[in-house]
Design an enzyme around this catalytic site. Structure first.
Site, PDB file in Angstrom:
ATOM      1  CE  LYS A  41       0.415   1.144   4.591  1.00  0.00           C
ATOM      2  NZ  LYS A  41       0.494   2.461   5.277  1.00  0.00           N
TER       3      LYS A  41
ATOM      4  NE  ARG B 206       6.499  10.011   8.455  1.00  0.00           N
ATOM      5  CZ  ARG B 206       7.291   9.456   9.357  1.00  0.00           C
ATOM      6  NH1 ARG B 206       8.176   8.538   8.961  1.00  0.00           N
ATOM      7  NH2 ARG B 206       7.207   9.789  10.627  1.00  0.00           N
TER       8      ARG B 206
END
EC number: 1.1.1.94
Length: 326
Positions: free
Chosen positions: A191, A257
């Protein structure tokens, strides 16, 4: 209940917040003495969660012998995957102190040289401790702010896993037990790479339809690796918090992030400078190399992940990458 967390980054600190509500004490350990002194004095992790004040029952330490000797109900390993082996080796000779204490692993990714998933690393070095994976859609800041989330505790020992999940859950931090430790880790690893791709699409202002396309194709790549590693695919894992849930969260907000990293690339930033100058660990960047090696070993194709690898490490042009991932 006492708990110990090894790793005082954003997620380790956030988990300390979550567990403080139903633990008599939580040990939060970090290897950097100066950083831990700062956390102890300020009662805040100024580096990662500067607005969140630590509850009084969180004990901050840089002395690993001290925290391991506290006989915790469970020990949580909250370091990046590429640092997990070093951490496990550093406590291997102390295993008699915490033998058979369950280890809950928060690391996401694949180790560079061995191509092992986090649970495989831990089982190799600390075989006497039951190993579980703690994973799912959970931004550290939201956990620390006591906002609701549901994540997965995956491991082979159902009775122990269910018991731990019940003990560490609270009203806002909910844990679902799963026996599918491999499937949960595959979703957690891929992911982050898919999120970089979604970030690139976002940075290029290609629209929400394109993001949905990348997420859908990314889900198919998770399924491809899952099938190659384990023919008995568990559908509830794929559509549950640790795969689909975490994929959606990581791929749809710049608070991620990995997605933020991709957005900056999509906006035209110099990739080599970003790779060399990024102070925070971008798990998708550190996972994509071993993932592509693993895919070759398994003789499978992961088009989006391969495109991100080629962009980051083979100097393939951005426009070609976008064409390939869409």
């Amino acid at each position: 209940m006492k708990t110990t967390i090894l790793g005082a980054g954003s997620f380790g600190t956030a988990i300390a917040f979550a567990l403080s509500s139903n633990s008599t004490s939580v040990n939060l350990w970090g290897r950097n003495h100066t950083d831990m002194q700062s956390i102890a004095i300020n009662r805040k992790n100024l580096k990662y969660l500067p607005t969140c004040k630590l509850p009084e029952n969180i004990i901050v330490s840089s002395n690993i012998d001290e925290v391991l000797s506290d006989y915790s109900t469970c020990i949580i390993l909250a370091v990046p995957t590429q640092q997990l082996r070093t951490l496990c080796l550093s406590i291997q000779d102390k295993q008699h102190i915490f033998e058979k204490t369950p280890l809950l692993i928060c690391s996401k990714g694949i180790e560079n040289i061995s191509l092992k998933f986090p649970s495989e690393i831990v089982k190799e070095i600390l075989p006497n401790n039951p190993a579980f994976i703690l994973s799912g859609p959970s931004f550290a800041k939201e956990i620390a702010e006591d906002l609701p989330c549901t994540i997965v505790l995956a491991g082979e020992n159902e009775s122990l896993g269910t018991s731990i999940a019940q003990k560490i859950s609270n009203k806002t931090f909910k844990i679902i037990y799963s026996q599918d430790i491999l499937g949960v880790q595959i979703g957690a690893a891929l992911k982050n790479i898919i999120a970089i791709a979604c970030g690139i699409v976002t940075g290029k202002n290609l629209g929400n339809n394109a993001i949905a396309t990348v997420i859908t194709k990314g889900m198919e790549e998770i399924k491809t690796l899952y099938a190659a590693k384990n023919q008995n695919i568990n559908l509830s894992t794929l559509i549950g918090p640790s795969c689909l849930g975490d994929l959606i969260l990581t791929c749809t907000t710049a608070h991620s992030r990995n997605m933020s990293f991709g957005i900056t690339i999509g906006q035209g930033a110099d990739i080599n400078k970003m790779l060399n100058n990024n102070s925070k660990i971008i798990e998708g960047v550190s996972t994509v190399k071993p993932l592509i090696s693993l895919a070759k070993e398994l003789n499978i194709e992961l088009p989006i992940c391969t495109s991100i690898y080629n962009l980051l490490y083979k100097n393939i042009p951005l426009e070609k990458t976008i064409s390939d991932i869409l």
